[in-house]
Design a protein around this motif. Sequence first.
Motif, PDB file in Angstrom:
ATOM      1  N   GLY A 116      -0.082   6.276  -8.412  1.00  0.00           N
ATOM      2  CA  GLY A 116      -0.319   4.933  -7.877  1.00  0.00           C
ATOM      3  C   GLY A 116       0.961   4.322  -7.356  1.00  0.00           C
ATOM      4  O   GLY A 116       1.622   4.901  -6.493  1.00  0.00           O
ATOM      5  N   ASP A 117       1.318   3.169  -7.900  1.00  0.00           N
ATOM      6  CA  ASP A 117       2.536   2.497  -7.430  1.00  0.00           C
ATOM      7  C   ASP A 117       3.749   2.831  -8.293  1.00  0.00           C
ATOM      8  O   ASP A 117       4.767   2.146  -8.224  1.00  0.00           O
ATOM      9  N   ARG A 118       3.623   3.891  -9.112  1.00  0.00           N
ATOM     10  CA  ARG A 118       4.757   4.333  -9.909  1.00  0.00           C
ATOM     11  C   ARG A 118       5.039   5.806  -9.619  1.00  0.00           C
ATOM     12  O   ARG A 118       4.137   6.563  -9.261  1.00  0.00           O
ATOM     13  N   ARG A 140       7.706   2.099   0.099  1.00  0.00           N
ATOM     14  CA  ARG A 140       9.141   2.152  -0.192  1.00  0.00           C
ATOM     15  C   ARG A 140       9.376   1.901  -1.685  1.00  0.00           C
ATOM     16  O   ARG A 140       8.458   1.550  -2.413  1.00  0.00           O
ATOM     17  N   ILE A 141      10.622   2.049  -2.081  1.00  0.00           N
ATOM     18  CA  ILE A 141      10.986   1.867  -3.489  1.00  0.00           C
ATOM     19  C   ILE A 141      11.356   0.404  -3.719  1.00  0.00           C
ATOM     20  O   ILE A 141      12.334  -0.092  -3.148  1.00  0.00           O
ATOM     21  N   ALA A 142      10.579  -0.264  -4.538  1.00  0.00           N
ATOM     22  CA  ALA A 142      10.867  -1.667  -4.859  1.00  0.00           C
ATOM     23  C   ALA A 142      11.799  -1.765  -6.071  1.00  0.00           C
ATOM     24  O   ALA A 142      12.569  -2.718  -6.198  1.00  0.00           O
ATOM     25  N   HIS A 143      11.709  -0.778  -6.942  1.00  0.00           N
ATOM     26  CA  HIS A 143      12.553  -0.792  -8.147  1.00  0.00           C
ATOM     27  C   HIS A 143      12.845   0.650  -8.541  1.00  0.00           C
ATOM     28  O   HIS A 143      11.949   1.500  -8.524  1.00  0.00           O
ATOM     29  N   MET A 198       0.851  -1.191   0.000  1.00  0.00           N
ATOM     30  CA  MET A 198       0.000   0.000   0.000  1.00  0.00           C
ATOM     31  C   MET A 198       0.889   1.243   0.000  1.00  0.00           C
ATOM     32  O   MET A 198       1.878   1.296   0.707  1.00  0.00           O
ATOM     33  N   ASN A 199       0.503   2.214  -0.806  1.00  0.00           N
ATOM     34  CA  ASN A 199       1.321   3.415  -0.933  1.00  0.00           C
ATOM     35  C   ASN A 199       0.461   4.639  -0.635  1.00  0.00           C
ATOM     36  O   ASN A 199      -0.003   5.320  -1.551  1.00  0.00           O
ATOM     37  N   ALA A 200       0.194   4.891   0.638  1.00  0.00           N
ATOM     38  CA  ALA A 200      -0.616   6.044   1.013  1.00  0.00           C
ATOM     39  C   ALA A 200       0.121   7.321   0.624  1.00  0.00           C
ATOM     40  O   ALA A 200       1.346   7.398   0.776  1.00  0.00           O
ATOM     41  N   PRO A 201      -0.617   8.321   0.113  1.00  0.00           N
ATOM     42  CA  PRO A 201       0.039   9.561  -0.326  1.00  0.00           C
ATOM     43  C   PRO A 201       0.925  10.187   0.752  1.00  0.00           C
ATOM     44  O   PRO A 201       2.015  10.660   0.461  1.00  0.00           O
ATOM     45  N   LEU A 249       6.839   1.437  -6.619  1.00  0.00           N
ATOM     46  CA  LEU A 249       6.700   1.565  -5.168  1.00  0.00           C
ATOM     47  C   LEU A 249       5.912   0.386  -4.587  1.00  0.00           C
ATOM     48  O   LEU A 249       5.000  -0.140  -5.240  1.00  0.00           O
ATOM     49  N   ARG A 250       6.288   0.014  -3.376  1.00  0.00           N
ATOM     50  CA  ARG A 250       5.555  -1.046  -2.678  1.00  0.00           C
ATOM     51  C   ARG A 250       5.654  -0.797  -1.176  1.00  0.00           C
ATOM     52  O   ARG A 250       6.754  -0.561  -0.665  1.00  0.00           O
TER      53      ARG A 250
END
Lengths: 141, 141
Positions: free
Chosen positions: B75-77, B116-119, B1-4, B112-113
């Motif tokens: 979103g997750d990017r 945090r930064i996943a990639h 989850m990537n809350a703002p 993002l995941r």
Amino acid sequence: MTAADITTLLAVREAAFRQRDPRRMSQVYAEDAVLVSPIFGNLTGRAAIDASHVKLFTVFSEMVIETDAPIVQGDRALQTFNGRATHTSELFGIPPSGRTFDLRGIFGFTFRNGLIAHERRLYDFTGLLLQLGVLKTRSGS
Amino acid sequence: MNAPESLMRLFDARARGWRARDAAILAASHTDDGVIVSPIFGTVSGRAAIDTSYRDLFRRFADWTLDAEAPVIDGDRAGQLFRVHATHTDEIFGLAATGRRFEIQGALIYALRDGRIAHERRIYDFPGLLLQLGVLKAKPQ
């Protein structure tokens, strides 16, 4: 503009790019838009941007581009791309070499009133110059 | 989850990390299994290796100064355009410290995941950097 509006506008831009249609491509820019390009420098106004696209499609025929889905927030977007083209007309004083080159980079956009107000292009420009033979590597100091 | 809110904290912390050249702060912004794809470091996998890469970066370029634009979060990017200027202060690619100053502009593209930064993929004119450092030597045709 909503994120969907921006995604649609960028799809129109990409379609025009793929068709190598500079006029159609330039229509997605504001009249006073600014384009910052490693090749063309800083351009202001749709007419100048249009001229740069005409030049782009002349210098590099057979240009193809593939973009990733844009990252959009508010009035800004980032879009990564892969490109391939052949050098078919004079550039930086170098006559057409017929060389084909690959390019990977990113477009950074700001939008206003449904159009692109600012675009910055970032890619390995030096690598492009090396691939074209504008720059040549040498050994020693 | 990537809350703002958590993402804003993430990028605020990274800005502090870059300003302080603090590898631990920057490494903490990546997931345990995070991946960085970097022109300088290649593919770096795992937070421990990422931490080491930041330490190497700040050793080789002791005054590394990165100015990043506000992130574009979708979103997750996410992505950020940046400008770096620094001095070459330790060995890189077999080239001893030259004291040369350089500047690069580029982009950081993130997946993002869990806040945090996943990639992370770094895009910039790498041949241009090598040219400025003197690792690559070139001359006009």
